[in-house]
Write a protein that holds these residues in place. Structure first.
Motif, mmCIF file in Angstrom:
data_model
loop_
_atom_site.group_PDB
_atom_site.id
_atom_site.type_symbol
_atom_site.label_atom_id
_atom_site.label_comp_id
_atom_site.label_asym_id
_atom_site.label_seq_id
_atom_site.Cartn_x
_atom_site.Cartn_y
_atom_site.Cartn_z
ATOM 1 N N VAL A 159 49.548 82.214 1.557
ATOM 2 C CA VAL A 159 48.913 81.205 2.391
ATOM 3 C C VAL A 159 48.549 81.807 3.741
ATOM 4 O O VAL A 159 49.234 82.706 4.249
ATOM 5 N N THR A 181 50.809 74.858 8.727
ATOM 6 C CA THR A 181 50.677 73.942 9.850
ATOM 7 C C THR A 181 51.835 72.946 9.847
ATOM 8 O O THR A 181 52.570 72.820 8.853
ATOM 9 N N GLN A 230 51.608 69.838 9.426
ATOM 10 C CA GLN A 230 51.368 68.947 8.294
ATOM 11 C C GLN A 230 51.732 69.630 6.984
ATOM 12 O O GLN A 230 52.318 69.016 6.080
ATOM 13 N N ALA A 231 51.404 70.929 6.877
ATOM 14 C CA ALA A 231 51.755 71.670 5.662
ATOM 15 C C ALA A 231 53.262 71.739 5.486
ATOM 16 O O ALA A 231 53.775 71.612 4.359
ATOM 17 N N ASP A 278 54.422 68.417 4.227
ATOM 18 C CA ASP A 278 54.067 68.256 2.811
ATOM 19 C C ASP A 278 54.970 69.111 1.921
ATOM 20 O O ASP A 278 55.392 68.665 0.845
ATOM 21 N N ASP A 317 52.795 73.381 -5.530
ATOM 22 C CA ASP A 317 51.425 73.894 -5.626
ATOM 23 C C ASP A 317 50.436 72.966 -4.929
ATOM 24 O O ASP A 317 49.537 73.416 -4.200
ATOM 25 N N ASP A 318 50.592 71.684 -5.153
ATOM 26 C CA ASP A 318 49.683 70.715 -4.532
ATOM 27 C C ASP A 318 49.792 70.754 -3.003
ATOM 28 O O ASP A 318 48.779 70.670 -2.289
ATOM 29 N N ARG A 374 48.023 73.981 -1.705
ATOM 30 C CA ARG A 374 46.655 74.273 -2.145
ATOM 31 C C ARG A 374 45.652 74.404 -0.986
ATOM 32 O O ARG A 374 44.805 75.303 -1.005
ATOM 33 N N PRO A 375 45.686 73.561 0.039
ATOM 34 C CA PRO A 375 44.671 73.697 1.103
ATOM 35 C C PRO A 375 44.796 74.994 1.901
ATOM 36 O O PRO A 375 43.862 75.343 2.635
ATOM 37 N N TYR A 376 45.913 75.700 1.771
ATOM 38 C CA TYR A 376 46.166 76.869 2.617
ATOM 39 C C TYR A 376 46.184 78.176 1.826
ATOM 40 O O TYR A 376 46.382 79.238 2.409
ATOM 41 N N ARG A 377 45.967 78.102 0.525
ATOM 42 C CA ARG A 377 46.065 79.283 -0.336
ATOM 43 C C ARG A 377 44.945 80.278 -0.036
ATOM 44 O O ARG A 377 43.791 79.898 0.137
#
Length: 461
Positions: free
Chosen positions: A321, A325, A327-328, A331, A398-399, A402-405
């Motif tokens: 990644v 963040t 937020q990450a 999550d 994984d979900d 995902r936005p940071y991969r």
């Protein structure tokens, strides 16, 4: 045993193991007990000349070849029913040239076989978190260890390889001899031949400041948030990672850890204790319940991650990644944190950067690792067929990521798939060109497969 395999058995000093042998299951089984690798036969060569005979046999009988030493990451192999699994566990010679800082080992040697001797000589290798991993396989895929932010990937400290290629020739491969093959082997995995020996550089390290801080599991957000703020300011001489670990209720685990979850911060620092302690003060000020930091010889790094010493049935996932963040982090902890009900045994986040992000002159196909952090998670499957809970939480992780991969590190990927995703398009095409030059018939099947170019394209090029 079929007549052709019986004939092969008479031509080698090692063994040919088939389904009729009592040790068939133990020989073919790897470190992850959820994988079920079923090759045509397993061959245990006693020396490199045996591997030459195996390659000749496979070519003559329309078989493929896959190689392994310890069985780590063998789940990434495709179907091997028409392949000979060449298990090089018995190629175990070791030579250490302390003055030249060079080591040469047979392809069956594990890190635990050389790390203590090197440490006694004031030397350190770029090994990973487990001493049980084989040096050759680890190096062919990359090799991201405790000293990687300073010295890079192990594969780029490799100075030579001995490999049997598809024409049944034993070659010494180095920058002067077969330079294209030398480049491809360092990161392209076992797709270009069977490696029988490997030579690599080691580094002068007499001691270092290293250890772990253990925090209660419910401190995960506090520790991770503090670490993510600190990590970008740390020097590349310092490798850090933080893990959510649920230790098994096992007599091998120390009593104060046994059966309990913790948030664990790990660090190895190539520097003095006072400077290291100053750099880590923001983490230590959070009040760990156990602090193991000390000035230690390099050998201590081999077991510092507390990886399991025996094969286990497990499922895993991994990601590289670019950032995590706030937020990450929320999550991630919602998905697999201490209050999520997660059955995962390990969620490990390693800091990247430093030499891992710079392409060194003469680097191989795996030159760098993209991203700022590497995430690896796994869960033990308690009973065969009961994979659902672990798989569900791995999917949740994984979900969340995902936005940071930005990619995956192939040594951590334990499922078959399209290996092109591990490389840039230019590197992938060059790997395929080298494969075409040395193995146009696709005899060798690395655990992340690199295919040769189509015949028409190869002819035109």
């Amino acid at each position: 045993m079929t007549a052709p395999l019986a004939a092969l058995a008479t031509r080698i000093s090692g063994r040919v193991v088939t389904t009729s042998e009592p040790d068939w299951d133990s020989v073919r089984t790897g470190f992850n007990l959820t994988t079920d690798v079923r090759p045509h036969a397993v061959v245990l060569p006693a020396h490199a000349a045996d591997v030459v005979q195996v390659v000749e046999h496979a070519r003559a009988h329309g078989l493929r070849i896959a190689a392994q030493a310890t069985g780590h990451n063998n789940g990434a192999h495709r179907d091997l029913t028409d392949a000979l699994l060449v298990d090089v566990r018995d190629l175990r010679e070791i030579t250490i040239d302390a003055d030249a800082r060079r080591v040469r080992v047979g392809a069956g040697v594990r890190w635990q076989d050389v790390v203590p001797a090197l440490s006694d000589l004031g030397l350190a290798a770029l090994h990973g978190s487990s001493p049980l991993v084989g040096i050759a396989g680890y190096s062919l895929g990359g090799g991201m260890g405790w000293l990687a932010r300073k010295y890079g990937l192990q594969t780029n400290s490799v100075t030579a390889l001995e490999v049997v290629t598809a024409d049944a020739r034993l070659r010494r491969v180095d920058p002067q001899n077969e330079p294209d093959l030398f480049w491809a082997l360092r990161g392209g995995n076992g797709n270009f031949g069977v490696v029988t020996g490997i030579e690599f550089e080691v580094y002068a390290v007499s001691d270092l400041y290293a250890g772990a801080l253990f925090f209660p599991a419910d401190s995960a957000q506090l520790v991770l948030r503090r670490w993510f703020g600190l990590a970008p300011r740390l020097p590349e001489e310092m490798m850090t990672w933080t893990s959510l670990i649920h230790f098994p209720d096992d007599p091998e685990v120390p009593g104060e850890l046994r059966g309990r979850p913790f948030t664990v911060f790990h660090c190895a620092y190539l520097g003095d204790a006072q400077t290291g302690a100053d750099l880590l003060r923001p983490i230590r000020d959070l009040g760990p319940v156990l602090d193991t930091f000390a000035t230690v010889p390099p050998a201590v790094l081999a077991d510092m991650a507390m990886d399991p010493p025996a094969p286990l049935p497990y499922l895993s996932t991994t990601a590289l990644v670019d950032r995590i963040t706030p937020q990450a982090l929320d999550d991630l902890l919602d998905a697999v944190g201490p209050d999520s009900g997660s059955p995962l045994s390990l969620v490990q986040i390693r800091q990247l950067g430093g030499a891992l992000g710079r392409q060194a002159p003469g680097a191989g196909a795996r030159a760098t690792i993209p991203g700022s952090y590497s995430v690896l998670a796994l869960g033990v499957v308690a009973e065969a067929g009961d994979e659902g809970p672990v798989a569900s939480y791995l999917a949740r992780l994984d979900d969340a990521l995902r936005p940071y991969r930005v990619g995956e590190y192939p040594n951590f990927v334990e499922q078959p798939g399209d290996a092109s995703r591990f490389f840039t398009p230019q590197t992938w095409e060059r790997l395929r060109a080298v494969k075409t030059a040395y193995d146009p018939g696709d005899l060798f099947q690395g655990n992340h497969h690199v295919p040769p170019l189509p015949h028409e394209q190869a002819v035109n090029e």
